[in-house]
Design a protein around this motif. Structure first.
Motif, mmCIF file in Angstrom:
data_model
loop_
_atom_site.group_PDB
_atom_site.id
_atom_site.type_symbol
_atom_site.label_atom_id
_atom_site.label_comp_id
_atom_site.label_asym_id
_atom_site.label_seq_id
_atom_site.Cartn_x
_atom_site.Cartn_y
_atom_site.Cartn_z
ATOM 1 N N LYS A 235 0.882 -1.486 -0.289
ATOM 2 C CA LYS A 235 0.295 0.298 0.071
ATOM 3 C C LYS A 235 0.909 0.941 -0.128
ATOM 4 C CE LYS A 235 -4.271 -1.886 2.331
ATOM 5 N NZ LYS A 235 -4.598 -2.280 3.816
ATOM 6 N N HIS A 236 2.027 1.368 0.764
ATOM 7 C CA HIS A 236 2.592 2.317 1.126
ATOM 8 C C HIS A 236 3.506 2.838 -0.143
ATOM 9 C CE1 HIS A 236 5.101 5.711 2.805
ATOM 10 N NE2 HIS A 236 5.645 5.020 2.568
ATOM 11 N N LEU A 237 4.032 0.823 -0.878
ATOM 12 C CA LEU A 237 4.762 1.512 -2.625
ATOM 13 C C LEU A 237 3.604 2.059 -3.520
ATOM 14 C CD1 LEU A 237 6.812 -1.696 -2.360
ATOM 15 C CD2 LEU A 237 7.422 1.099 -3.070
ATOM 16 N N ALA A 238 2.372 1.428 -3.437
ATOM 17 C CA ALA A 238 1.589 2.423 -4.185
ATOM 18 C C ALA A 238 1.291 3.870 -4.493
ATOM 19 C CB ALA A 238 0.472 1.426 -4.511
ATOM 20 N N HIS A 239 0.652 3.728 -2.770
ATOM 21 C CA HIS A 239 0.817 5.237 -3.175
ATOM 22 C C HIS A 239 1.548 6.043 -3.796
ATOM 23 C CE1 HIS A 239 -1.083 9.355 -0.883
ATOM 24 N NE2 HIS A 239 0.333 9.096 -0.412
ATOM 25 N N ALA B 247 0.507 -7.607 -3.730
ATOM 26 C CA ALA B 247 0.863 -8.229 -2.676
ATOM 27 C C ALA B 247 0.516 -9.837 -2.884
ATOM 28 C CB ALA B 247 0.122 -7.426 -1.280
ATOM 29 N N THR B 248 1.365 -10.489 -3.001
ATOM 30 C CA THR B 248 0.880 -12.153 -3.072
ATOM 31 C C THR B 248 1.216 -12.696 -1.534
ATOM 32 O OG1 THR B 248 3.641 -12.458 -2.918
ATOM 33 C CG2 THR B 248 2.196 -11.623 -5.180
ATOM 34 N N GLY B 249 0.130 -13.641 -1.909
ATOM 35 C CA GLY B 249 -0.087 -14.718 -0.469
ATOM 36 C C GLY B 249 0.811 -15.331 -0.406
ATOM 37 N N GLY B 250 1.901 -16.016 0.795
ATOM 38 C CA GLY B 250 3.188 -16.436 1.629
ATOM 39 C C GLY B 250 3.422 -17.223 0.143
#
Length: 178
Positions: free
Chosen positions: A26-30, A83-86
């Motif tokens: 979220k931070h990167l996208a922003h 953001a992917t699942g682990g």
């Protein structure tokens, strides 16, 4: 920091559960003026079920198949942080989609994961364990070679804030692309 050096290339965040992929994403996208897609959220929206329900009712293999379908749908996008699942890295098929962008492994120590996840029983792979350290260590060992295939690795530093990690990711990617 501007995103011109990325030329619209997607960023795929991989790493263990609890590594901060969704929050950092979220931070990167922003920061980049990109959109953010969390594959687990898309799965829940598309199926109308929680990840836990899918695991309980249909099993991990079905969940992993759905995960691959979602990844195939979002891979053609541009200007997106995913953001992917682990466990996204487990299936070799997923790497053909992941490699359509830049893959960043957010590497977090098992001790830090334990601190973050010790009270979190919402995660299906942690529901049945009494030994969190053993479970996380085993999962990490199974996935380590796949995580290591990422284009860039950013190792979490103790006490590091989300914005600092995001900045380090972008600085690392600039050296990868240059």
């Amino acid at each position: 920091m501007t995103a011109e050096f990325l030329k619209g290339t997607n960023l795929y965040l991989v790493g263990m559960m609890g590594s901060g992929k969704s929050t950092i994403g979220k931070h990167l996208a922003h920061t980049l003026s990109y959109r953010i897609i969390d594959t687990d959220e898309v799965i829940e929206q598309a199926t109308g079920q929680s990840i836990n329900q899918i695991f309980a009712d249909q099993g991990e293999a079905t969940f992993r198949d759905i995960e691959t379908q979602v990844l195939a749908q979002v891979a053609p996008y541009t200007h997106t942080v995913i953001a992917t699942g682990g466990g996204m890295v487990i299936k070799q098929e997923n790497w053909s989609y992941l490699q359509s962008g830049l893959v960043v492994w957010i590497d977090v120590t098992v001790d830090e994961l334990i601190a973050r996840l010790s009270r979190d029983r919402s995660r299906p792979l942690l529901k049945t364990t009494d030994d969190l350290r053993h479970t996380l260590t085993t999962l990490l060992a199974q996935r380590l070679a796949r995580y290591a295939q990422a284009d860039a690795t950013v190792t979490h530093q103790l006490g590091e804030k989300v914005d600092a990690i995001a900045t380090r990711i972008l600085e690392t990617l600039q050296t990868v692309i240059a």
